[in-house]
Design an enzyme around this catalytic site. Structure first.
Site, PDB file in Angstrom:
ATOM      1  N   GLU A   1       0.827 -40.258  15.057  1.00 25.62           N
ATOM      2  CA  GLU A   1       1.977 -39.399  15.378  1.00 25.62           C
ATOM      3  C   GLU A   1       1.576 -37.994  14.971  1.00 25.62           C
ATOM      4  OE1 GLU A   1       4.752 -40.346  16.811  1.00 25.62           O
ATOM      5  OE2 GLU A   1       4.559 -42.518  16.710  1.00 25.62           O
TER       6      GLU A   1
ATOM      7  N   CYS B   1       7.983 -31.557  14.058  1.00 20.55           N
ATOM      8  CA  CYS B   1       6.990 -31.900  15.087  1.00 20.55           C
ATOM      9  C   CYS B   1       7.595 -31.805  16.475  1.00 20.55           C
ATOM     10  CB  CYS B   1       6.414 -33.283  14.841  1.00 20.55           C
ATOM     11  SG  CYS B   1       7.649 -34.575  14.777  1.00 20.55           S
TER      12      CYS B   1
HETATM   13  P1  NAD Z   1      -1.808 -33.114   7.459  1.00 16.31           P
HETATM   14  O1  NAD Z   1      -2.579 -33.690   8.583  1.00 16.31           O
HETATM   15  O2  NAD Z   1      -2.358 -31.936   6.759  1.00 16.31           O
HETATM   16  O3  NAD Z   1      -1.531 -34.202   6.327  1.00 16.31           O
HETATM   17  C1  NAD Z   1      -0.844 -35.407   6.590  1.00 16.31           C
HETATM   18  C2  NAD Z   1      -1.241 -36.445   5.567  1.00 16.31           C
HETATM   19  O4  NAD Z   1      -2.614 -36.785   5.752  1.00 16.31           O
HETATM   20  C3  NAD Z   1      -1.100 -36.001   4.125  1.00 16.31           C
HETATM   21  O5  NAD Z   1      -0.572 -37.079   3.382  1.00 16.31           O
HETATM   22  C4  NAD Z   1      -2.538 -35.713   3.714  1.00 16.31           C
HETATM   23  O6  NAD Z   1      -2.768 -35.860   2.324  1.00 16.31           O
HETATM   24  C5  NAD Z   1      -3.277 -36.771   4.490  1.00 16.31           C
HETATM   25  N1  NAD Z   1      -4.704 -36.475   4.753  1.00 16.31           N
HETATM   26  C6  NAD Z   1      -5.321 -35.274   4.820  1.00 16.31           C
HETATM   27  N2  NAD Z   1      -6.633 -35.435   5.105  1.00 16.31           N
HETATM   28  C7  NAD Z   1      -6.843 -36.766   5.250  1.00 16.31           C
HETATM   29  C8  NAD Z   1      -7.978 -37.576   5.589  1.00 16.31           C
HETATM   30  N3  NAD Z   1      -9.174 -37.037   5.843  1.00 16.31           N
HETATM   31  N4  NAD Z   1      -7.828 -38.919   5.653  1.00 16.31           N
HETATM   32  C9  NAD Z   1      -6.609 -39.473   5.416  1.00 16.31           C
HETATM   33  N5  NAD Z   1      -5.505 -38.768   5.085  1.00 16.31           N
HETATM   34  C10 NAD Z   1      -5.615 -37.426   5.023  1.00 16.31           C
HETATM   35  O7  NAD Z   1      -0.361 -32.792   8.070  1.00 16.31           O
HETATM   36  P2  NAD Z   1       0.875 -32.104   7.351  1.00 16.31           P
HETATM   37  O8  NAD Z   1       0.604 -30.654   7.214  1.00 16.31           O
HETATM   38  O9  NAD Z   1       1.258 -32.885   6.147  1.00 16.31           O
HETATM   39  O10 NAD Z   1       2.033 -32.331   8.420  1.00 16.31           O
HETATM   40  C11 NAD Z   1       2.321 -31.437   9.444  1.00 16.31           C
HETATM   41  C12 NAD Z   1       1.834 -31.990  10.760  1.00 16.31           C
HETATM   42  O11 NAD Z   1       2.443 -33.254  10.999  1.00 16.31           O
HETATM   43  C13 NAD Z   1       2.235 -31.139  11.957  1.00 16.31           C
HETATM   44  O12 NAD Z   1       1.153 -31.050  12.842  1.00 16.31           O
HETATM   45  C14 NAD Z   1       3.368 -31.936  12.591  1.00 16.31           C
HETATM   46  O13 NAD Z   1       3.550 -31.706  13.970  1.00 16.31           O
HETATM   47  C15 NAD Z   1       2.929 -33.328  12.323  1.00 16.31           C
HETATM   48  N6  NAD Z   1       4.053 -34.246  12.409  1.00 16.31           N
HETATM   49  C16 NAD Z   1       4.093 -35.099  13.461  1.00 16.31           C
HETATM   50  C17 NAD Z   1       5.172 -35.962  13.599  1.00 16.31           C
HETATM   51  C18 NAD Z   1       5.251 -36.923  14.746  1.00 16.31           C
HETATM   52  O14 NAD Z   1       6.048 -37.832  14.676  1.00 16.31           O
HETATM   53  N7  NAD Z   1       4.448 -36.777  15.779  1.00 16.31           N
HETATM   54  C19 NAD Z   1       6.196 -35.952  12.638  1.00 16.31           C
HETATM   55  C20 NAD Z   1       6.109 -35.072  11.575  1.00 16.31           C
HETATM   56  C21 NAD Z   1       5.024 -34.229  11.465  1.00 16.31           C
END
Ligand code: NAD
Length: 489
Positions: free
Chosen positions: A238, A272
């Site tokens: 997502e 998002c």
């Molecule tokens: P992010 O990708 O920076 O982090 C998300 C999670 O991934 C965090 O828990 C982080 O610690 C973890 N993470 C980071 N690097 C990783 C790796 N290499 N392996 C595994 N886990 C890792 O995203 P964010 O800044 O927390 O969230 C914002 C983003 O989320 C935006 O792009 C938004 O659009 C998206 N989002 C999407 C939805 C949806 O349903 N499509 C919903 C909410 C947010």
């Protein structure tokens, strides 16, 4: 196992005050937690749907009874207004309830027609839990967003290890504690949390889990998919969005302006499926812009929405606003000066070039681009003109469905903002750079279940068995005749 010594803090984005301090859990600690979850998988997966539903409802009741406390924590750790935190909780509770009430109906064993060649068979599809699901979440809706995976994975009979965002870890820990407090009969491991940053999330992908449900940025999603490919285990991704709102020639313009302003600026644009681009048909443009100005006069940055939760996002917003202005866009509200230390004032840019970053990349801040288009068809073409395909919104009195059906998006809301996100029965997910797989609804339950197909021969037909080396010529010729007669056109 030696406990980790390294810790990290989550802070209040409005004040910088520390909200909580948590261990940065190592790969070894993540593996241990996953084994605890695996140890509980048979117990949880072996409960009837009704029993699991009772546990989920007790969890929802506990969250409801302590809603003020949890909303306050969300407000502090994420920065969103208290009312928005309550709204987020309400939506998340609806999802727990839907999963609890519908898992049995949607995942019950079903009988399917075996076909004329296999008429002596009973054919059934049964849905089994996958085992242990790893859920990795973002910070923007720290309860609602991961609940789309956690709640549905649990309802389908899996145990869950949840890695909340490092920015909203206290909320994640609260959720798991609430589950165990509400269900003292449950062994440890039904819902566990691991804490840390990206490396802890990466360790979860490499641990002994059966699936990863990831919600976060597209860039991280790609890394997660690559990590999961090594085993391989399946993933739900997502990811980010660049949602468009179309104001058609017959739109209720005031309602469209309300939705554009709310969809663009609520949660400081950190949604998002928030509105990032607006396409307005020229015949209603002036009326729409006047209505947007009026709506904007009721929005107060820092009150209607909070500060940026993740400080580094400010630089993305700055780059996009700069690009939009350089590309020929005109500032309709705010500009580069709107980007404050913690809070960003609303920014609206008119008619920026469609190729600039503000139109093509996810901004995730309180900004909107508004483009004037000739007609509904041009609006649809431009709305479909990014690599993302998450949500979308259409305002049209007569042609809402017709326009929606032409949009490249996982979900569309017509004549109101974000409707799909609040209806638990509707599947939610993206295409393209917005990811794949679905959470919510029946598809969301099936995402966390393994279909098990069972073909049972009810009786043998003497001389007519096909799947044997002792097949008779009569059986072969007859089956060939039957199939050919059915498919000869
Ligand atoms: P992010 O990708 O920076 O982090 C998300 C999670 O991934 C965090 O828990 C982080 O610690 C973890 N993470 C980071 N690097 C990783 C790796 N290499 N392996 C595994 N886990 C890792 O995203 P964010 O800044 O927390 O969230 C914002 C983003 O989320 C935006 O792009 C938004 O659009 C998206 N989002 C999407 C939805 C949806 O349903 N499509 C919903 C909410 C947010």
């Amino acid at each position: 196992m030696t406990a980790t010594l390294e810790t990290f803090e989550s802070t209040n984005p409005a004040t910088g005050d520390v909200v909580g301090s948590f261990p940065v859990q190592s790969a070894q600690e993540v593996n241990t937690t996953v084994e605890i979850a695996r140890g509980a998988a048979d117990w949880w997966g072996g409960l009837s749907y009704k029993e699991r539903g009772k546990h989920l409802k007790r969890w929802a009741a506990r969250i409801t009874q302590n809603a003020d406390e949890l909303a306050e924590l969300i407000h502090k750790e994420n920065g969103k207004p208290l009312e928005d935190a309550h709204l987020e909780l309400a939506l998340a509770l609806e999802h727990i309830g839907w999963g609890a009430n519908n898992a049995e109906k949607k995942l019950k064993s079903e009988s399917v027609f075996p076909g004329p060649l296999m008429a002596n068979f009973e054919a059934r599809i049964e849905y089994r839990p996958l085992g242990v699901v790893g859920v990795i979440g973002p910070w923007n809706y720290p309860v609602y967003t991961p609940m789309g995976s956690v709640g549905y994975a649990l309802a389908a009979g899996n145990t869950v290890v949840f890695k909340p965002s490092e920015y909203t870890t206290a909320v994640g820990v609260y959720l798991a504690d609430a589950f165990h407090a509400a269900n003292p009969d449950a062994p440890r491991g039904v819902l566990e949390v691991v804490t840390g940053k990206g490396a802890t999330g990466a360790a979860l992908c490499h641990a002994n889990v059966d699936k990863i449900a990831f919600t976060g940025s597209t860039a991280t999603g790609k890394k997660i998919m690559a990590a999961c490919a090594e085993k391989p285990i399946p993933v739900v991704l997502e990811l980010g969005g660049k949602d468009a709102l179309i104001v058609a020639d017959d739109a209720d313009v005031k309602a469209a302006a309300d939705a554009a302003v709310f969809g663009g600026f609520a949660n400081a644009g950190q949604t998002c499926v928030g509105v990032e681009r607006v396409y307005v048909v020229e015949s209603v443009r002036d009326e729409f812009l006047a209505a947007v100005k009026e709506e904007l006069s009721h929005v107060k940055a820092g009150v209607s929405y909070g500060p940026m939760t993740m400080p580094s996002q400010k630089e993305v917003v700055r780059r996009h606003v700069e690009d939009a202005l350089k590309s020929g866009g005109q500032a309709f509200a705010g500009g580069l000066d709107s980007i404050g230390d913690r809070v960003i004032e609303p920014v609206i840019i008119l008619d920026a070039d469609e190729s600039c970053s503000a139109v093509q990349e996810e901004t995730f801040g309180p900004t909107l681009t508004i483009k004037t288009v000739k007609d509904n068809d041009e609006a649809i073409r431009l709305a479909n003109g990014t690599e993302f395909g998450l949500g979308s919104t259409v305002f049209s009195k007569k042609n809402g469905m017709k326009i929606a059906r032409q949009l490249k998006a996982g979900q569309t809301s017509i004549n109101a903002p974000l409707g799909f996100a609040a209806i638990p029965a509707l599947p939610f997910g993206g295409s393209g750079q917005s990811g794949f797989g679905r959470i919510h609804g029946e598809a969301g339950l099936k995402e966390f279940a393994r279909p098990h197909s069972i073909a049972r021969q009810r009786f043998a037909i003497p001389g007519f068995a096909l799947l044997t080396f002792r097949r008779t010529k009569f059986a072969f010729d007859l089956s060939k005749k039957i199939v050919h007669s059915m498919h000869q056109g």
